[in-house]
Write a protein that holds these residues in place. Sequence first.
Motif, PDB file in Angstrom:
ATOM      1  N   ASP A  56      34.824   2.903  52.603  1.00 12.37           N
ATOM      2  CA  ASP A  56      34.419   4.137  53.250  1.00 12.37           C
ATOM      3  C   ASP A  56      35.427   4.469  54.352  1.00 12.37           C
ATOM      4  OD1 ASP A  56      32.201   4.729  51.659  1.00 12.37           O
ATOM      5  OD2 ASP A  56      30.970   3.269  52.739  1.00 12.37           O
ATOM      6  N   VAL A  57      35.270   5.660  54.954  1.00 13.66           N
ATOM      7  CA  VAL A  57      36.375   6.177  55.776  1.00 13.66           C
ATOM      8  C   VAL A  57      35.887   6.652  57.145  1.00 13.66           C
ATOM      9  CG1 VAL A  57      38.144   7.997  55.920  1.00 13.66           C
ATOM     10  CG2 VAL A  57      37.681   6.861  53.733  1.00 13.66           C
ATOM     11  N   THR A  58      36.700   6.404  58.160  1.00 10.63           N
ATOM     12  CA  THR A  58      36.459   6.924  59.501  1.00 10.63           C
ATOM     13  C   THR A  58      37.639   7.803  59.916  1.00 10.63           C
ATOM     14  OG1 THR A  58      35.108   5.035  60.160  1.00 10.63           O
ATOM     15  CG2 THR A  58      36.149   6.295  61.925  1.00 10.63           C
ATOM     16  N   LEU A  59      37.317   8.998  60.412  1.00 12.59           N
ATOM     17  CA  LEU A  59      38.337   9.915  60.936  1.00 12.59           C
ATOM     18  C   LEU A  59      38.327   9.789  62.453  1.00 12.59           C
ATOM     19  CD1 LEU A  59      37.482  13.064  58.763  1.00 12.59           C
ATOM     20  CD2 LEU A  59      39.088  11.206  58.263  1.00 12.59           C
ATOM     21  N   SER A  60      39.482   9.467  63.016  1.00  7.00           N
ATOM     22  CA  SER A  60      39.567   9.255  64.459  1.00  7.00           C
ATOM     23  C   SER A  60      40.897   9.821  64.952  1.00  7.00           C
ATOM     24  CB  SER A  60      39.425   7.745  64.736  1.00  7.00           C
ATOM     25  OG  SER A  60      39.389   7.488  66.117  1.00  7.00           O
ATOM     26  N   GLY A  61      41.324   9.397  66.138  1.00 13.20           N
ATOM     27  CA  GLY A  61      42.581   9.950  66.613  1.00 13.20           C
ATOM     28  C   GLY A  61      43.074   9.206  67.844  1.00 13.20           C
ATOM     29  N   GLY A  62      43.517  10.113  68.734  1.00  9.20           N
ATOM     30  CA  GLY A  62      43.429  11.575  68.782  1.00  9.20           C
ATOM     31  C   GLY A  62      41.998  12.061  68.600  1.00  9.20           C
ATOM     32  N   ASP A  63      41.897  13.347  68.430  1.00 10.58           N
ATOM     33  CA  ASP A  63      40.596  13.939  68.139  1.00 10.58           C
ATOM     34  C   ASP A  63      40.746  14.829  66.913  1.00 10.58           C
ATOM     35  OD1 ASP A  63      38.256  15.380  67.979  1.00 10.58           O
ATOM     36  OD2 ASP A  63      37.987  15.464  70.154  1.00 10.58           O
ATOM     37  N   PRO A  64      40.121  14.460  65.800  1.00  8.35           N
ATOM     38  CA  PRO A  64      40.270  15.244  64.563  1.00  8.35           C
ATOM     39  C   PRO A  64      39.848  16.699  64.738  1.00  8.35           C
ATOM     40  CG  PRO A  64      39.112  13.175  64.122  1.00  8.35           C
ATOM     41  CD  PRO A  64      39.260  13.276  65.616  1.00  8.35           C
ATOM     42  N   PHE A  91      34.524  15.912  71.720  1.00  4.23           N
ATOM     43  CA  PHE A  91      33.581  17.021  71.923  1.00  4.23           C
ATOM     44  C   PHE A  91      32.155  16.500  71.787  1.00  4.23           C
ATOM     45  CE2 PHE A  91      37.449  19.126  70.386  1.00  4.23           C
ATOM     46  CZ  PHE A  91      37.606  20.118  71.350  1.00  4.23           C
ATOM     47  N   THR A  92      31.237  17.097  72.542  1.00  6.11           N
ATOM     48  CA  THR A  92      29.834  16.724  72.385  1.00  6.11           C
ATOM     49  C   THR A  92      29.242  17.448  71.180  1.00  6.11           C
ATOM     50  OG1 THR A  92      29.023  18.540  73.771  1.00  6.11           O
ATOM     51  CG2 THR A  92      29.546  16.437  74.879  1.00  6.11           C
ATOM     52  N   TRP A  93      28.132  16.935  70.698  1.00  8.16           N
ATOM     53  CA  TRP A  93      27.456  17.579  69.561  1.00  8.16           C
ATOM     54  C   TRP A  93      27.116  19.041  69.902  1.00  8.16           C
ATOM     55  CZ3 TRP A  93      27.044  17.111  64.621  1.00  8.16           C
ATOM     56  CH2 TRP A  93      26.021  17.753  63.924  1.00  8.16           C
ATOM     57  N   ASP A 114      30.053  11.234  69.191  1.00 13.38           N
ATOM     58  CA  ASP A 114      30.441  12.373  70.031  1.00 13.38           C
ATOM     59  C   ASP A 114      30.734  11.986  71.482  1.00 13.38           C
ATOM     60  OD1 ASP A 114      27.913  12.062  71.271  1.00 13.38           O
ATOM     61  OD2 ASP A 114      27.620  14.222  71.413  1.00 13.38           O
ATOM     62  N   GLY A 115      31.471  12.875  72.144  1.00 13.01           N
ATOM     63  CA  GLY A 115      31.661  12.778  73.587  1.00 13.01           C
ATOM     64  C   GLY A 115      32.881  11.975  74.008  1.00 13.01           C
ATOM     65  N   GLN A 116      33.388  12.344  75.186  1.00  9.06           N
ATOM     66  CA  GLN A 116      34.560  11.660  75.719  1.00  9.06           C
ATOM     67  C   GLN A 116      34.225  10.223  76.114  1.00  9.06           C
ATOM     68  OE1 GLN A 116      36.516  13.811  78.857  1.00  9.06           O
ATOM     69  NE2 GLN A 116      36.445  15.755  77.756  1.00  9.06           N
ATOM     70  N   GLN A 134      28.239   8.240  74.680  1.00  9.96           N
ATOM     71  CA  GLN A 134      28.564   8.621  73.305  1.00  9.96           C
ATOM     72  C   GLN A 134      27.375   8.331  72.385  1.00  9.96           C
ATOM     73  OE1 GLN A 134      32.129   6.163  73.359  1.00  9.96           O
ATOM     74  NE2 GLN A 134      33.390   8.012  73.199  1.00  9.96           N
ATOM     75  N   ARG A 135      27.186   9.213  71.408  1.00  7.90           N
ATOM     76  CA  ARG A 135      26.035   9.095  70.505  1.00  7.90           C
ATOM     77  C   ARG A 135      26.504   9.055  69.058  1.00  7.90           C
ATOM     78  NH1 ARG A 135      23.346  14.474  72.933  1.00  7.90           N
ATOM     79  NH2 ARG A 135      25.511  15.053  72.585  1.00  7.90           N
ATOM     80  N   LEU A 136      25.724   8.370  68.218  1.00  7.76           N
ATOM     81  CA  LEU A 136      26.012   8.315  66.785  1.00  7.76           C
ATOM     82  C   LEU A 136      25.078   9.331  66.123  1.00  7.76           C
ATOM     83  CD1 LEU A 136      26.003   4.411  66.358  1.00  7.76           C
ATOM     84  CD2 LEU A 136      27.845   5.858  67.193  1.00  7.76           C
ATOM     85  N   VAL A 137      25.595  10.521  65.840  1.00 10.88           N
ATOM     86  CA  VAL A 137      24.762  11.634  65.378  1.00 10.88           C
ATOM     87  C   VAL A 137      24.795  11.726  63.855  1.00 10.88           C
ATOM     88  CG1 VAL A 137      24.396  14.125  65.511  1.00 10.88           C
ATOM     89  CG2 VAL A 137      25.303  12.889  67.506  1.00 10.88           C
TER      90      VAL A 137
END
Length: 151
Positions: A56-64, A91-93, A114-116, A134-137
Motif C-alpha cells: 500500500d502507499v503513503t503520499l507525503s513530502g513536502g506537502d502533496p 493543511f487541516t481537514w 492533517d495539520g502542521q 495531528q489527526r488520522l481522518v
Amino acid sequence: MRGTTVDGPGFRTSIYLAGCRHHCPGCHNPQSWDPTGGDLMTLDDIMDIVEEEDFDVTLSGGDPLYNPESTKILAEALKANGRNVWLYTGFTWEEILEAPALREAVEKVDVVVDGQFMEGLKDTDLRFRGSANQRLVKVKESLSSGEIILY
Ligand code: SF4
C-alpha cells in the motif's frame, strides 16, 4: 520512494512530493521544502515502482497538497490499482474542505493525516504522526457523514 512502516499501517511504499510552504519549526524533512527538488518522475514511472514493491502507499513530502492536481491524478491511479492510500499534509481537514482543489485531491485517499507538525505538541508515542494536534481522518466516512471520523 522507499518501503516504510511508520507512515501508516503495514509495510508501505512512501512517495515524497517536493515542495512545502508550511515551514513548521522542527520539520523532520526541510530538504523537501524546495518544489524543484527531487527526481522528476512520470505517473508510469511511479506506478511501475508501486507494482514492483506491491505494498500500500503513503503520499507525503513536502506537502502533496501544494500540488493538488498531480496528487489527485496519482491518488486516482493508486486506487484504480487497488492500493490503500494515506496522505500527510500540513493543511487541516477544515482547510481542505474549504478549498475545492484540495478537497478533490483527497477524495480518493483513504486516510489523511492533517495539520502542521507542532514541536510543543511533539509526542514520540503517537502512532503514525509526530504531534498531538495531528489527526488520522478517514476520508470517505468523514465526507459522507459531514463530521470528522478518526481512524
Ligand atoms: S508540513 Fe510537513 S514537510 Fe511541511 S514543514 Fe511541516 S512537517 Fe515539514
